[in-house]
Design a protein around this motif. Sequence first.
Motif, short mmCIF file in Angstrom:
data_model
loop_
_atom_site.label_atom_id
_atom_site.label_comp_id
_atom_site.label_asym_id
_atom_site.label_seq_id
_atom_site.Cartn_x
_atom_site.Cartn_y
_atom_site.Cartn_z
N PHE A 1 1.70 -19.85 -20.79
CA PHE A 1 0.87 -18.80 -21.38
C PHE A 1 0.55 -19.09 -22.84
CE2 PHE A 1 2.70 -16.54 -17.82
CZ PHE A 1 1.69 -15.67 -17.43
N ALA A 2 -0.64 -18.64 -23.27
CA ALA A 2 -1.02 -18.59 -24.68
C ALA A 2 -1.60 -17.21 -24.95
CB ALA A 2 -2.04 -19.68 -25.01
N HIS A 3 -1.28 -16.66 -26.11
CA HIS A 3 -1.60 -15.25 -26.36
C HIS A 3 -1.87 -15.01 -27.84
CE1 HIS A 3 0.13 -11.09 -27.24
NE2 HIS A 3 -1.00 -10.85 -26.62
N ALA A 4 -2.90 -14.21 -28.13
CA ALA A 4 -3.18 -13.76 -29.50
C ALA A 4 -3.92 -12.44 -29.42
CB ALA A 4 -4.01 -14.79 -30.26
N GLY A 5 -3.40 -11.41 -30.09
CA GLY A 5 -4.06 -10.10 -30.07
C GLY A 5 -3.39 -9.11 -29.16
N ASP A 6 -4.18 -8.16 -28.61
CA ASP A 6 -3.59 -7.10 -27.79
C ASP A 6 -4.01 -7.18 -26.33
OD1 ASP A 6 -6.22 -6.34 -28.10
OD2 ASP A 6 -5.79 -4.30 -28.74
N SER A 7 -4.62 -8.29 -25.91
CA SER A 7 -4.78 -8.50 -24.47
C SER A 7 -3.40 -8.84 -23.91
CB SER A 7 -5.78 -9.63 -24.20
OG SER A 7 -7.09 -9.22 -24.55
N ALA B 1 -8.68 -24.81 -31.56
CA ALA B 1 -10.06 -25.30 -31.59
C ALA B 1 -11.04 -24.15 -31.41
CB ALA B 1 -10.25 -26.34 -30.49
N ALA B 2 -10.71 -23.21 -30.55
CA ALA B 2 -11.57 -22.03 -30.34
C ALA B 2 -11.61 -21.18 -31.61
CB ALA B 2 -11.05 -21.22 -29.16
N HIS B 3 -10.45 -20.97 -32.23
CA HIS B 3 -10.38 -20.21 -33.48
C HIS B 3 -11.30 -20.82 -34.53
CE1 HIS B 3 -8.73 -18.26 -37.06
NE2 HIS B 3 -8.43 -19.46 -37.54
N ARG B 4 -11.24 -22.14 -34.68
CA ARG B 4 -12.05 -22.81 -35.69
C ARG B 4 -13.54 -22.75 -35.36
NH1 ARG B 4 -7.91 -27.97 -36.22
NH2 ARG B 4 -6.39 -26.94 -37.60
N ALA B 5 -13.88 -22.81 -34.09
CA ALA B 5 -15.28 -22.72 -33.69
C ALA B 5 -15.85 -21.34 -34.00
CB ALA B 5 -15.41 -23.02 -32.19
N ILE B 6 -15.05 -20.30 -33.80
CA ILE B 6 -15.49 -18.94 -34.09
C ILE B 6 -15.67 -18.74 -35.60
CG2 ILE B 6 -14.83 -16.50 -34.00
CD1 ILE B 6 -13.34 -17.23 -31.35
N VAL B 7 -14.72 -19.24 -36.38
CA VAL B 7 -14.81 -19.14 -37.84
C VAL B 7 -16.06 -19.87 -38.34
CG1 VAL B 7 -13.73 -19.87 -40.01
CG2 VAL B 7 -12.33 -18.86 -38.21
N LEU C 1 -8.16 -14.59 -32.67
CA LEU C 1 -8.95 -15.78 -32.92
C LEU C 1 -10.16 -15.43 -33.77
CD1 LEU C 1 -7.27 -16.48 -30.32
CD2 LEU C 1 -9.19 -17.94 -29.64
N GLY C 2 -10.42 -16.25 -34.81
CA GLY C 2 -11.57 -16.04 -35.67
C GLY C 2 -11.29 -15.17 -36.88
N ILE C 3 -10.11 -14.56 -36.94
CA ILE C 3 -9.77 -13.65 -38.04
C ILE C 3 -8.78 -14.34 -38.97
CG2 ILE C 3 -8.84 -11.41 -38.65
CD1 ILE C 3 -11.48 -11.38 -37.04
N GLY C 4 -9.18 -14.51 -40.24
CA GLY C 4 -8.31 -15.16 -41.21
C GLY C 4 -8.36 -16.67 -41.09
N GLU C 5 -7.65 -17.35 -41.99
CA GLU C 5 -7.64 -18.80 -42.00
C GLU C 5 -6.80 -19.37 -40.87
OE1 GLU C 5 -6.48 -20.31 -45.77
OE2 GLU C 5 -8.12 -19.35 -46.87
N GLU C 6 -5.76 -18.65 -40.47
CA GLU C 6 -4.82 -19.18 -39.49
C GLU C 6 -4.70 -18.22 -38.31
OE1 GLU C 6 -0.12 -20.62 -39.22
OE2 GLU C 6 -0.90 -19.63 -41.01
N CYS C 7 -4.68 -18.78 -37.11
CA CYS C 7 -4.41 -18.00 -35.90
C CYS C 7 -3.04 -18.41 -35.38
CB CYS C 7 -5.47 -18.26 -34.85
SG CYS C 7 -5.15 -17.45 -33.27
#
Length: 223
Positions: free
Chosen positions: A130-136, A96-102, A183-189
């Motif tokens: 845990f949930a994780h995306a990216g380099d954090s 939901a956060a990914h879609r809001a950013i897009v 999140l927010g990058i590309g169509e799919e996270c």
Amino acid sequence: MAGRASIVGAAATHVGKVRDHNEDAHFFDADLGVFLVCDGMGGHAAGEVASALAIREIGAAWRGDRLHEVAEHWLERGTPDARKQLIDAVRAGVIAAHRAIVAEAERDDAKSGMGTTLVGAMIVGGELVFAHAGDSRAYLVRDGISMQLTEDHTLLARLLAAGIDVDVTGEGARFRSMLTNALGIGEECKVSTFVVPLADGDRFLLCSDGSASTCPRTRSARC
């Protein structure tokens, strides 16, 4: 939430010595057992918009009635299906956060290309989800031993996983900052999720690559 571990937490953030504004964002509620760190990117001010959006959307979802219900269902039933519903609900908040950013980037051209990394954790009973995306990153300190729990979603990590020798002190260092997921990058996270059983005295560090952090510590794995 029944059976939840007793948790204390703390957080800190700093703009650092390179940038003139802070694109990191964090949230934690030790009573609810929700901990989030995001590191935004994508143009002047847009990165902090993306990270703030992610904190808002994920925080609302993870503190909402739906996730509370599936968490209680997992604690009561303990079945594989109940566990899948829990993980799906945690992941849904991130999507939901990914879609809001897009959507916000499409609405405002000045924010085009903005995104954010995420590392988040939520206490469910005697476990940390845990949930994780990216380099954090997420770290665990147990019995005086520190271990990294997450794998960076970067080109460098992919190259190293493929067995390719990369000189990270030279030209290869640039691969460290090339994200393959956010999140927010590309169509799919693609949201990485995993569960860590808690032990008395565990310490967890959630941090961005700029070291903004939130640090929950378990006082007891049993309530």
